[in-house]
Design an enzyme around this catalytic site. Sequence first.
Site, PDB file in Angstrom:
ATOM      1  N   SER A 153       0.843  -1.190   0.000  1.00 57.65           N
ATOM      2  CA  SER A 153       0.000   0.000   0.000  1.00 57.65           C
ATOM      3  C   SER A 153       0.875   1.237   0.000  1.00 57.65           C
ATOM      4  CB  SER A 153      -0.901   0.019   1.245  1.00 57.65           C
ATOM      5  OG  SER A 153      -1.551   1.264   1.400  1.00 57.65           O
ATOM      6  N   TYR A 166      -1.699  -0.663  10.378  1.00 53.82           N
ATOM      7  CA  TYR A 166      -1.839  -0.938   8.942  1.00 53.82           C
ATOM      8  C   TYR A 166      -0.598  -0.469   8.184  1.00 53.82           C
ATOM      9  CZ  TYR A 166      -3.762  -0.850   4.214  1.00 53.82           C
ATOM     10  OH  TYR A 166      -3.967  -1.048   2.858  1.00 53.82           O
ATOM     11  N   SER A 169       2.271  -2.827   8.817  1.00 55.98           N
ATOM     12  CA  SER A 169       2.117  -4.128   8.150  1.00 55.98           C
ATOM     13  C   SER A 169       2.430  -4.019   6.666  1.00 55.98           C
ATOM     14  CB  SER A 169       0.701  -4.667   8.371  1.00 55.98           C
ATOM     15  OG  SER A 169      -0.270  -3.918   7.653  1.00 55.98           O
ATOM     16  N   ILE A 199      -8.467   3.322  -3.154  1.00 54.99           N
ATOM     17  CA  ILE A 199      -9.122   2.637  -4.260  1.00 54.99           C
ATOM     18  C   ILE A 199     -10.616   2.572  -3.977  1.00 54.99           C
ATOM     19  CG2 ILE A 199      -9.262   0.513  -5.612  1.00 54.99           C
ATOM     20  CD1 ILE A 199      -6.584   2.024  -5.869  1.00 54.99           C
TER      21      ILE A 199
END
Length: 268
Positions: A153, A166, A169, A199
């Site tokens: 990401s 997040y 990770s 997205i």
Amino acid sequence: MAQDPENVRKVALITGSSCGIGAATAVQFATLGYRLSLYALNIPADEAGLAETKSRCLTANPQLTSDDIVTMTGDLTVEENCHFLIAKTIETFKRIDVLVANAGIVSASRLENMKMEDFDKVMNINCRVVVLMNKLVIPYLSETKGNIINVSSVAGIRACTDMMAYCMSKAAIAQLTRCAASELASKGIRVNAVCPGIIGNTEIFSNAGLSKELQDFTFERAKSTHPLGRAGTPEEVAKSIAFLASEEHASFLTGVTLPVDGGRCVSS
């Protein structure tokens, strides 16, 4: 990207295939003639989504039959399920050419009030599962000279407020990709990653418990945070994944973490 006849009997294994990027990637690979092993959680919404993904794949390429697509459900944080997924794919198709490690979750968290059990859950699903899946496919990709595409990401590249676990990770996935690429190159295995920005038309935010209002705010904000002025689409990420998987177009690419983020990673 036109269908390559040499890809007709190749096999792509895609986790998190019931919706969003995973579903779009399955459809994209179907158009290229790949046989597919698709996996999602064993909850009613994901089971229904997985059936819909399979239907979309068969519609996208009428040359495929139902036997060319195997679907499985379960919790990949249970290690035995990862082994089962690989074994069932090999039992069905006798080979694996591409792993797309896509399954993941979003969790809102700040360091000062983060619950460690929430941190452990995010790291387990977004990182440990991906490491294990990368490890388990090595013997089979060594035979096919296949490749891995991990889904990281833009949050793994730059800091994002309220998403510490997040972000950590996904940064780990980017580093996994680089380390695995270096380690597995001698076996003829390429390892790359995509780093999506915001997205649209995915369930990752709703699955994380974000309200409809907060989701709408996130997508609206992408118009100003992403230099291209909008959120991306699952299909745009799927096409980038297919590009990285292609021996025709990306045979000399490994260790790449490709931003598919409308310029978010270079914005101020």
